[in-house]
Write an enzyme that holds these catalytic residues in place. Structure first.
Site, PDB file in Angstrom:
ATOM      1  N   ASP A  45       0.862  -1.185   0.000  1.00  0.00           N
ATOM      2  CA  ASP A  45       0.000   0.000   0.000  1.00  0.00           C
ATOM      3  C   ASP A  45       0.909   1.249   0.000  1.00  0.00           C
ATOM      4  OD1 ASP A  45      -1.669   2.100   0.520  1.00  0.00           O
ATOM      5  OD2 ASP A  45      -2.523   1.263   2.373  1.00  0.00           O
ATOM      6  N   GLU A  74      29.987   7.382   4.566  1.00  0.00           N
ATOM      7  CA  GLU A  74      30.007   5.961   4.887  1.00  0.00           C
ATOM      8  C   GLU A  74      29.800   5.161   3.606  1.00  0.00           C
ATOM      9  OE1 GLU A  74      26.518   4.270   6.857  1.00  0.00           O
ATOM     10  OE2 GLU A  74      25.841   6.314   7.245  1.00  0.00           O
ATOM     11  N   CYS A 100      26.020   8.054   9.984  1.00  0.00           N
ATOM     12  CA  CYS A 100      25.477   9.370   9.607  1.00  0.00           C
ATOM     13  C   CYS A 100      26.041  10.506  10.439  1.00  0.00           C
ATOM     14  CB  CYS A 100      23.960   9.374   9.744  1.00  0.00           C
ATOM     15  SG  CYS A 100      23.150   8.120   8.766  1.00  0.00           S
ATOM     16  N   THR A 103      13.602   3.860   2.470  1.00  0.00           N
ATOM     17  CA  THR A 103      14.257   5.005   3.124  1.00  0.00           C
ATOM     18  C   THR A 103      15.556   5.381   2.411  1.00  0.00           C
ATOM     19  OG1 THR A 103      15.552   3.695   4.693  1.00  0.00           O
ATOM     20  CG2 THR A 103      13.324   4.245   5.363  1.00  0.00           C
ATOM     21  N   SER A 120      17.160   0.137  15.589  1.00  0.00           N
ATOM     22  CA  SER A 120      17.806   1.403  15.188  1.00  0.00           C
ATOM     23  C   SER A 120      16.954   2.593  15.622  1.00  0.00           C
ATOM     24  CB  SER A 120      18.084   1.426  13.681  1.00  0.00           C
ATOM     25  OG  SER A 120      16.904   1.629  12.941  1.00  0.00           O
ATOM     26  N   HIS A 155      18.532  14.533  12.711  1.00  0.00           N
ATOM     27  CA  HIS A 155      18.990  13.609  11.671  1.00  0.00           C
ATOM     28  C   HIS A 155      17.744  12.890  11.161  1.00  0.00           C
ATOM     29  CE1 HIS A 155      20.615  10.416   9.379  1.00  0.00           C
ATOM     30  NE2 HIS A 155      20.199   9.495  10.219  1.00  0.00           N
ATOM     31  N   LYS A 179       8.921  11.206  15.397  1.00  0.00           N
ATOM     32  CA  LYS A 179       9.169  10.368  16.582  1.00  0.00           C
ATOM     33  C   LYS A 179      10.202  11.063  17.479  1.00  0.00           C
ATOM     34  CE  LYS A 179       8.638   5.933  14.085  1.00  0.00           C
ATOM     35  NZ  LYS A 179       7.449   5.297  14.626  1.00  0.00           N
ATOM     36  N   ASN A 226      17.072   9.349   2.605  1.00  0.00           N
ATOM     37  CA  ASN A 226      18.203   9.408   3.525  1.00  0.00           C
ATOM     38  C   ASN A 226      19.481   9.727   2.750  1.00  0.00           C
ATOM     39  OD1 ASN A 226      19.806   9.233   5.782  1.00  0.00           O
ATOM     40  ND2 ASN A 226      19.242   7.143   6.328  1.00  0.00           N
ATOM     41  N   SER A 245      24.354   5.574  13.404  1.00  0.00           N
ATOM     42  CA  SER A 245      24.170   4.230  13.957  1.00  0.00           C
ATOM     43  C   SER A 245      25.497   3.637  14.386  1.00  0.00           C
ATOM     44  CB  SER A 245      23.531   3.325  12.904  1.00  0.00           C
ATOM     45  OG  SER A 245      22.166   3.593  12.808  1.00  0.00           O
TER      46      SER A 245
HETATM   47  P1  HMG Z   1       8.754  -1.616   8.611  1.00  0.00           P
HETATM   48  O1  HMG Z   1       8.888  -2.581   9.716  1.00  0.00           O
HETATM   49  O2  HMG Z   1       8.501  -2.161   7.263  1.00  0.00           O
HETATM   50  O3  HMG Z   1       7.617  -0.574   8.879  1.00  0.00           O
HETATM   51  O4  HMG Z   1      10.064  -0.725   8.528  1.00  0.00           O
HETATM   52  P2  HMG Z   1       6.446  -0.596   9.984  1.00  0.00           P
HETATM   53  O5  HMG Z   1       5.635  -1.790   9.810  1.00  0.00           O
HETATM   54  O6  HMG Z   1       7.018  -0.260  11.328  1.00  0.00           O
HETATM   55  O7  HMG Z   1       5.651   0.659   9.429  1.00  0.00           O
HETATM   56  C1  HMG Z   1       6.218   1.911   9.405  1.00  0.00           C
HETATM   57  C2  HMG Z   1       5.146   2.930   9.737  1.00  0.00           C
HETATM   58  O8  HMG Z   1       4.192   2.923   8.671  1.00  0.00           O
HETATM   59  C3  HMG Z   1       4.375   2.612  11.012  1.00  0.00           C
HETATM   60  O9  HMG Z   1       4.063   3.862  11.608  1.00  0.00           O
HETATM   61  C4  HMG Z   1       3.098   1.968  10.482  1.00  0.00           C
HETATM   62  O10 HMG Z   1       1.993   2.108  11.370  1.00  0.00           O
HETATM   63  C5  HMG Z   1       2.884   2.762   9.208  1.00  0.00           C
HETATM   64  P3  HMG Z   1       4.658   4.241  13.055  1.00  0.00           P
HETATM   65  O11 HMG Z   1       4.125   3.229  14.004  1.00  0.00           O
HETATM   66  O12 HMG Z   1       6.169   4.116  12.940  1.00  0.00           O
HETATM   67  O13 HMG Z   1       4.199   5.630  13.291  1.00  0.00           O
HETATM   68  N1  HMG Z   1       2.066   2.078   8.200  1.00  0.00           N
HETATM   69  C6  HMG Z   1       1.142   2.685   7.457  1.00  0.00           C
HETATM   70  N2  HMG Z   1       0.708   3.965   7.425  1.00  0.00           N
HETATM   71  C7  HMG Z   1      -0.271   4.284   6.517  1.00  0.00           C
HETATM   72  N3  HMG Z   1      -0.823   3.366   5.676  1.00  0.00           N
HETATM   73  C8  HMG Z   1      -0.424   2.078   5.676  1.00  0.00           C
HETATM   74  C9  HMG Z   1       0.609   1.692   6.600  1.00  0.00           C
HETATM   75  N4  HMG Z   1       1.248   0.532   6.849  1.00  0.00           N
HETATM   76  C10 HMG Z   1       2.151   0.769   7.837  1.00  0.00           C
HETATM   77  N5  HMG Z   1      -0.961   1.202   4.823  1.00  0.00           N
HETATM   78  C11 HMG Z   1      11.741   0.804   9.281  1.00  0.00           C
HETATM   79  C12 HMG Z   1      10.257   0.585   9.029  1.00  0.00           C
HETATM   80  C13 HMG Z   1      11.998   2.270   9.562  1.00  0.00           C
HETATM   81  C14 HMG Z   1      12.200  -0.047  10.459  1.00  0.00           C
HETATM   82  C15 HMG Z   1      12.518   0.378   7.988  1.00  0.00           C
HETATM   83  O14 HMG Z   1      12.180   1.229   6.930  1.00  0.00           O
HETATM   84  C16 HMG Z   1      14.023   0.401   8.157  1.00  0.00           C
HETATM   85  O15 HMG Z   1      14.638  -0.552   8.615  1.00  0.00           O
HETATM   86  N6  HMG Z   1      14.677   1.531   7.736  1.00  0.00           N
HETATM   87  C17 HMG Z   1      16.133   1.687   7.802  1.00  0.00           C
HETATM   88  C18 HMG Z   1      16.634   1.968   9.209  1.00  0.00           C
HETATM   89  C19 HMG Z   1      16.307   3.370   9.667  1.00  0.00           C
HETATM   90  O16 HMG Z   1      16.087   4.277   8.897  1.00  0.00           O
HETATM   91  N7  HMG Z   1      16.334   3.576  11.003  1.00  0.00           N
HETATM   92  C20 HMG Z   1      16.092   4.895  11.577  1.00  0.00           C
HETATM   93  C21 HMG Z   1      16.876   5.158  12.862  1.00  0.00           C
HETATM   94  S1  HMG Z   1      18.601   4.752  12.681  1.00  0.00           S
HETATM   95  C22 HMG Z   1      19.282   6.079  11.785  1.00  0.00           C
HETATM   96  O17 HMG Z   1      18.657   7.085  11.590  1.00  0.00           O
HETATM   97  C23 HMG Z   1      20.661   5.887  11.223  1.00  0.00           C
HETATM   98  C24 HMG Z   1      20.702   5.644   9.737  1.00  0.00           C
HETATM   99  O18 HMG Z   1      20.474   6.875   9.063  1.00  0.00           O
HETATM  100  C25 HMG Z   1      22.044   5.036   9.319  1.00  0.00           C
HETATM  101  C26 HMG Z   1      23.332   5.737   9.719  1.00  0.00           C
HETATM  102  O19 HMG Z   1      23.516   6.229  10.816  1.00  0.00           O
HETATM  103  O20 HMG Z   1      24.258   5.674   8.868  1.00  0.00           O
HETATM  104  C27 HMG Z   1      19.647   4.684   9.261  1.00  0.00           C
END
Ligand code: HMG
Length: 381
Positions: A11, A61, A93, A134, A183, A215, A224, A257, A290
């Protein structure tokens, strides 16, 4: 993002609303962290800046070489001052923020010098993984000087580091590995811990801060982050709402990102898109990498900042991108990074600098615009 969702049978609202991303930047095969960086640095290079740069810090990175700093390629492509030091910084990051803090101290010690900070990254996860939505790519270049034009960084900062496997990329991989939910938890804990450290060290209370920049791996993360910070800070943050960080999300929502550059894409977005005059106002910034390192710090916007903005150029650049079909995206983003053999690269990049070839395992960059005067810069040097 809607196209990506369709390709995976998801979706689209999950990506656009749940994650908060509308589009994702994908580099062409002849773009890399060096070409993105050179394109970001070039508009800043007045003769004064060129001569005064004593240090170039390249944060990334997505390194292209285990030995040579990506900053030296940029130094060569742009013909920077030879009497300077060039170095690459890595901590996910967070790297550019470490660079900025070191640069502030260098400039305090040597006020006539300027430090060029470059953050350039390509965020790549496994195809079909939860992280794919992302992804993004981009670069930011900043000049740190004793007399800044845009913002003045305050000396206090709050820190929080912990050894954790929330996100990492072993040397043999082009895509990151991630424990997504972990994360997010570590990011939020780092934010509140770094902010508490900042306050203990005498940093500005949040009630003196008008805008926030986090970030931003995806825009929902900033939401969040704001909720966690507001809860930790209590009455100090009572005057702050979504409006305090909304302008910092405009570009990230369209780019995705950019790892080390993400926080500074957010800062640029805030300065370019905020309708209010931010001169004299204080901004709170949270940098997170991270693995993990978090840092909270503050800055004051200079009164004449608007004179130096490049908002129209930034918006035009974002709008000039071309939509990719799924097949091209998959080829460019996943097949190209696996290529290690020598090759000539057809011109796809729209920026001023591009990667023209890999010859004898050496990367050859060229100035591609104006197109009629393609000049291999190595030959000029
Ligand atoms: P996921 O498990 O597929 O997603 O991955 P989910 O099931 O948690 O859903 C995400 C959100 O969408 C949720 O909302 C759902 O409710 C909503 P929330 O509860 O979070 O408010 N949702 C919907 N909304 C509307 N209509 C729908 C629907 N379905 C679901 N139909 C995750 C999400 C971010 C974990 C994944 O994308 C991921 O692993 N991303 C990469 C890691 C990341 O970005 N982490 C962030 C913190 S770490 C960081 O920032 C460092 C980084 O930049 C790296 C570095 O430092 O180099 C990543």
């Amino acid at each position: 993002m809607a196209d990506l969702a369709a390709a995976h049978g998801i979706d689209p609202a999950k990506y656009t609303k749940g994650i908060g991303q509308e589009r994702m930047a994908v580099p062409a095969p002849d773009e890399d962290i060096v070409t993105m960086a050179a394109n970001a640095v070039a508009p800043l290079l007045s003769d004064v800046v060129r001569d005064a740069v004593s240090t170039v810090i390249f944060a990334t990175e997505s390194g292209i070489d285990q030995s040579k700093s990506a900053g030296l390629f940029v130094h060569g492509v742009l013909g920077l001052n030879p009497n300077c030091r060039v170095v690459e910084f890595k901590q996910a990051c967070y790297g550019a923020t470490a660079g900025i803090q070191f640069a502030c101290d260098l400039v305090r010690q040597h006020p006539t010098e300027k430090v060029l900070i470059i953050a350039s990254d390509i965020a790549r996860y496994e195809r079909g993984s939860e992280g794919e939505c992302t992804q993004g790519a981009g670069a930011v270049a900043m000049v740190i000087s004793a007399n800044p034009r845009l913002i003045e960084i305050h000396p206090q900062s709050g820190l929080f580091s912990v050894d954790v496997m929330d996100f990492w990329r072993p040397n043999h991989r082009s895509a990151a590995l991630v424990e997504g939910k972990l994360s997010i938890d570590v990011y939020l804990r780092s934010l509140t811990e770094a902010w508490a450290d900042f306050r203990r060290k005498g940093g500005l209370p949040l009630d003196a801060v008008d805008k926030l920049c986090f970030h931003q791996p995806f825009t929902k993360m900033a939401k969040k982050a704001f909720a966690a910070l507001a809860e930790a800070a209590g009455p100090e943050a009572a005057h702050l709402g979504e409006a305090s960080y909304a302008d910092s999300q405009v570009y990230g929502r369209l780019i995705g990102n950019t790892y080390s550059a993400s926080l500074y894409v957010g800062l640029c977005s805030l300065l370019d898109n905020c309708a209010e005059d931010l001169g004299g106002r204080h901004i709170g910034l949270f940098s997170y990498g991270s693995g993990s390192v978090g840092e909270f710090f503050t800055a004051t916007v200079r009164s004449s900042y608007r004179r130096y903005l490049r908002a129209e150029a930034h918006k035009a650049m974002i709008e000039a991108r071309q939509r990719l079909d799924d097949e091209t995206y998959a080829a460019w983003f996943y097949d190209v990074p696996k290529q290690v053999e020598d090759r000539a690269l057809p011109q796809e990049a729209a920026g001023r600098f591009r990667l023209a070839a890999v010859e004898d395992q050496r990367r050859v960059y060229e100035e591609a615009i104006p197109e009629a005067q393609l000049v291999p810069l190595q030959a000029v040097a």
